[in-house]
Design a protein around this motif. Structure first.
Motif, PDB file in Angstrom:
ATOM      1  N   TYR A 103       0.878  -1.174   0.000  1.00  0.00           N
ATOM      2  CA  TYR A 103       0.000   0.000   0.000  1.00  0.00           C
ATOM      3  C   TYR A 103       0.911   1.218   0.000  1.00  0.00           C
ATOM      4  N   PRO A 104       1.054   1.901  -1.134  1.00  0.00           N
ATOM      5  CA  PRO A 104       2.147   2.871  -1.309  1.00  0.00           C
ATOM      6  C   PRO A 104       1.860   4.257  -0.736  1.00  0.00           C
ATOM      7  N   PHE A 105       1.486   4.300   0.542  1.00  0.00           N
ATOM      8  CA  PHE A 105       1.178   5.571   1.177  1.00  0.00           C
ATOM      9  C   PHE A 105       1.764   5.590   2.586  1.00  0.00           C
ATOM     10  N   HIS A 106       2.148   6.790   3.002  1.00  0.00           N
ATOM     11  CA  HIS A 106       2.612   7.005   4.368  1.00  0.00           C
ATOM     12  C   HIS A 106       1.402   7.398   5.217  1.00  0.00           C
ATOM     13  N   PHE A 107       1.311   6.813   6.413  1.00  0.00           N
ATOM     14  CA  PHE A 107       0.159   7.096   7.266  1.00  0.00           C
ATOM     15  C   PHE A 107       0.523   6.896   8.735  1.00  0.00           C
ATOM     16  N   HIS A 108      -0.285   7.503   9.583  1.00  0.00           N
ATOM     17  CA  HIS A 108      -0.241   7.281  11.033  1.00  0.00           C
ATOM     18  C   HIS A 108      -1.586   6.697  11.431  1.00  0.00           C
ATOM     19  N   TYR A 109      -1.549   5.605  12.200  1.00  0.00           N
ATOM     20  CA  TYR A 109      -2.769   4.902  12.615  1.00  0.00           C
ATOM     21  C   TYR A 109      -2.788   4.828  14.135  1.00  0.00           C
ATOM     22  N   ARG A 125      -7.932   7.121  14.876  1.00  0.00           N
ATOM     23  CA  ARG A 125      -7.459   8.302  14.169  1.00  0.00           C
ATOM     24  C   ARG A 125      -6.468   7.849  13.105  1.00  0.00           C
ATOM     25  N   ILE A 126      -6.751   8.221  11.865  1.00  0.00           N
ATOM     26  CA  ILE A 126      -5.878   7.875  10.742  1.00  0.00           C
ATOM     27  C   ILE A 126      -5.456   9.173  10.072  1.00  0.00           C
ATOM     28  N   LYS A 127      -4.163   9.370   9.917  1.00  0.00           N
ATOM     29  CA  LYS A 127      -3.647  10.584   9.292  1.00  0.00           C
ATOM     30  C   LYS A 127      -2.841  10.229   8.048  1.00  0.00           C
ATOM     31  N   ASN A 128      -3.092  10.950   6.980  1.00  0.00           N
ATOM     32  CA  ASN A 128      -2.324  10.800   5.761  1.00  0.00           C
ATOM     33  C   ASN A 128      -1.047  11.628   5.882  1.00  0.00           C
ATOM     34  N   THR A 129       0.084  10.963   6.004  1.00  0.00           N
ATOM     35  CA  THR A 129       1.363  11.658   6.105  1.00  0.00           C
ATOM     36  C   THR A 129       2.118  11.634   4.784  1.00  0.00           C
ATOM     37  N   SER A 130       1.411  11.225   3.703  1.00  0.00           N
ATOM     38  CA  SER A 130       1.979  11.294   2.357  1.00  0.00           C
ATOM     39  C   SER A 130       1.835  12.710   1.800  1.00  0.00           C
ATOM     40  N   ASN A 131       2.423  12.924   0.655  1.00  0.00           N
ATOM     41  CA  ASN A 131       2.280  14.215  -0.024  1.00  0.00           C
ATOM     42  C   ASN A 131       1.296  14.130  -1.184  1.00  0.00           C
ATOM     43  N   GLU A 132       0.447  13.092  -1.191  1.00  0.00           N
ATOM     44  CA  GLU A 132      -0.589  12.926  -2.206  1.00  0.00           C
ATOM     45  C   GLU A 132      -1.852  12.378  -1.550  1.00  0.00           C
ATOM     46  N   ASP A 133      -2.966  12.473  -2.257  1.00  0.00           N
ATOM     47  CA  ASP A 133      -4.233  11.962  -1.739  1.00  0.00           C
ATOM     48  C   ASP A 133      -4.135  10.457  -1.475  1.00  0.00           C
ATOM     49  N   MET A 134      -4.690  10.021  -0.348  1.00  0.00           N
ATOM     50  CA  MET A 134      -4.605   8.616   0.069  1.00  0.00           C
ATOM     51  C   MET A 134      -5.996   7.967   0.055  1.00  0.00           C
ATOM     52  N   ILE A 271     -11.150   9.388   0.640  1.00  0.00           N
ATOM     53  CA  ILE A 271      -9.889  10.026   0.276  1.00  0.00           C
ATOM     54  C   ILE A 271      -9.454  10.962   1.397  1.00  0.00           C
ATOM     55  N   LEU A 272      -8.218  10.783   1.826  1.00  0.00           N
ATOM     56  CA  LEU A 272      -7.602  11.718   2.766  1.00  0.00           C
ATOM     57  C   LEU A 272      -6.561  12.538   2.020  1.00  0.00           C
ATOM     58  N   LYS A 273      -6.674  13.838   2.116  1.00  0.00           N
ATOM     59  CA  LYS A 273      -5.673  14.711   1.522  1.00  0.00           C
ATOM     60  C   LYS A 273      -4.427  14.737   2.407  1.00  0.00           C
ATOM     61  N   PRO A 274      -3.303  15.170   1.889  1.00  0.00           N
ATOM     62  CA  PRO A 274      -2.077  15.228   2.698  1.00  0.00           C
ATOM     63  C   PRO A 274      -2.300  15.973   4.021  1.00  0.00           C
ATOM     64  N   ASN A 275      -1.851  15.350   5.106  1.00  0.00           N
ATOM     65  CA  ASN A 275      -1.953  15.870   6.479  1.00  0.00           C
ATOM     66  C   ASN A 275      -3.391  15.903   7.013  1.00  0.00           C
ATOM     67  N   GLU A 276      -4.339  15.393   6.268  1.00  0.00           N
ATOM     68  CA  GLU A 276      -5.722  15.334   6.739  1.00  0.00           C
ATOM     69  C   GLU A 276      -5.916  14.101   7.615  1.00  0.00           C
ATOM     70  N   GLU A 277      -6.859  14.188   8.570  1.00  0.00           N
ATOM     71  CA  GLU A 277      -7.131  13.087   9.493  1.00  0.00           C
ATOM     72  C   GLU A 277      -8.558  12.579   9.330  1.00  0.00           C
ATOM     73  N   PHE A 278      -8.705  11.290   9.531  1.00  0.00           N
ATOM     74  CA  PHE A 278     -10.008  10.631   9.590  1.00  0.00           C
ATOM     75  C   PHE A 278     -10.191  10.118  11.015  1.00  0.00           C
ATOM     76  N   LYS A 279     -11.343  10.434  11.617  1.00  0.00           N
ATOM     77  CA  LYS A 279     -11.620   9.993  12.979  1.00  0.00           C
ATOM     78  C   LYS A 279     -12.964   9.279  13.025  1.00  0.00           C
ATOM     79  N   THR A 280     -13.015   8.198  13.761  1.00  0.00           N
ATOM     80  CA  THR A 280     -14.272   7.493  13.982  1.00  0.00           C
ATOM     81  C   THR A 280     -14.121   6.667  15.257  1.00  0.00           C
ATOM     82  N   GLY A 281     -15.171   5.983  15.641  1.00  0.00           N
ATOM     83  CA  GLY A 281     -15.102   5.152  16.832  1.00  0.00           C
ATOM     84  C   GLY A 281     -16.425   4.479  17.116  1.00  0.00           C
ATOM     85  N   TYR A 282     -16.429   3.668  18.152  1.00  0.00           N
ATOM     86  CA  TYR A 282     -17.648   2.994  18.572  1.00  0.00           C
ATOM     87  C   TYR A 282     -17.532   2.623  20.041  1.00  0.00           C
TER      88      TYR A 282
END
Length: 287
Positions: A103-109, A125-134, A271-282
């Motif tokens: 999976y050719p993307f940099h991320f923080h999970y 919390r998932i953060k796109n640490t790539s320089n392109e859309d993930m 799609i997560l843009k560069p440096n954008e975060e996705f948050k969810t939970g249950y």
């Protein structure tokens, strides 16, 4: 290594493998709620990222290059870094040389666990640490022990919806010979049935209104689980008799049709843009 949170009502133990729950124990009733992966299915409660299930061909393309991941992605097979805090457990994972081949993307999970009375809160919390859309999707796969006692039967349990539902059930052919279809369903409860799961392979509902579902035994509530914000809910157990039911909130699903090779084109892809975060939970609540 195990990480523990405990109060007068519940005991929560988590492990670095997948950042999963090892035990969520109801101290008042003296019952373990989480399936232990010790029967026909060896899973427990994996989180599914960056893919749910797999593609029809077991590989996929990003910008014209072919990659492949195992079923349900990367995190369920990974060892996460755990941190025991006073009131929480936090697991983190960063991409590495091995994940980049799949999976050719940099991320923080990140997964954070907290408990409050008899409720376990699980936040992601998932953060796109790539320089392109993930592109990615995300889902949950918790398995609960059913039946909870030797004098109970699997078929005497039900999953009760908060609302009277008029939803869509996704029907698919596991051999990819037919296109997926959606049938209208009306229900307020589903009585556990291995025959139903065997027939549908996985029961998948879309467009539910309920914010939570309750696992009950003969109308006695046992576990309440939140599903708010998730477009899909899957219900599954393995074909071979095993004492568990999976209640799975998803943002997407596996490929149930062939011909979808572009990862960006898969239904449910976000799609997560560069440096954008996705948050969810249950939440999981012992009743």
């Amino acid at each position: 290594m195990s990480y523990v949170l405990e109060n007068e009502f519940v005991y929560l133990e988590c492990v670095e493998k997948g950042g999963e729950i090892q035990s969520f124990f109801d101290k008042e009733k003296g019952k373990e709620l989480m399936y232990q992966g010790n029967q026909a299915w060896t899973g427990k409660n994996p989180s599914l990222f960056p893919i749910i299930g797999n593609t029809a061909s077991k590989d996929y393309q990003i910008h014209g290059k072919t990659y492949a991941m195992k079923n349900h992605g990367l995190i369920r097979y990974a060892t996460l870094k755990g941190e025991q805090k006073e009131n929480s457990i936090v697991f983190t994972f960063e991409d590495n040389e091995d994940t980049l081949k799949q999976y050719p993307f940099h991320f923080h999970y990140e997964i954070e666990y907290t408990i409050e009375n008899k409720v376990c809160h699980i936040n992601y919390r998932i953060k796109n640490t790539s320089n392109e859309d993930m592109p990615f999707t995300f889902g949950l796969h918790p398995a609960f022990i059913v039946p909870q006692s030797i004098d109970e039967k699997f078929e005497d349990y039900s999953i009760d919806f908060e609302c009277e539902e008029k939803a869509k059930q996704l029907l698919f052919d596991p051999e990819f010979k037919k296109k997926i279809t959606y049938q209208d369903v009306s229900l307020s409860s589903w009585k556990l049935s291995r025959e139903d799961v065997d027939h549908y392979k996985t029961i998948i509902y879309k467009n539910l209104k309920s914010d939570h579902v309750t696992l009950s035994y003969k109308n006695q509530p046992r576990i309440r689980m939140s599903i708010k914000g998730f477009p899909y809910l899957a219900l599954w157990t393995i074909e071979k008799p095993s004492d568990f039911i999976c209640i799975e909130p998803w943002f997407g699903h596996a490929d149930f049709e062939t011909g979808i090779s572009d990862f960006y084109a898969r239904e449910g892809t976000m799609i997560l843009k560069p440096n954008e975060e996705f948050k969810t939970g249950y939440t999981i609540e012992a009743l």
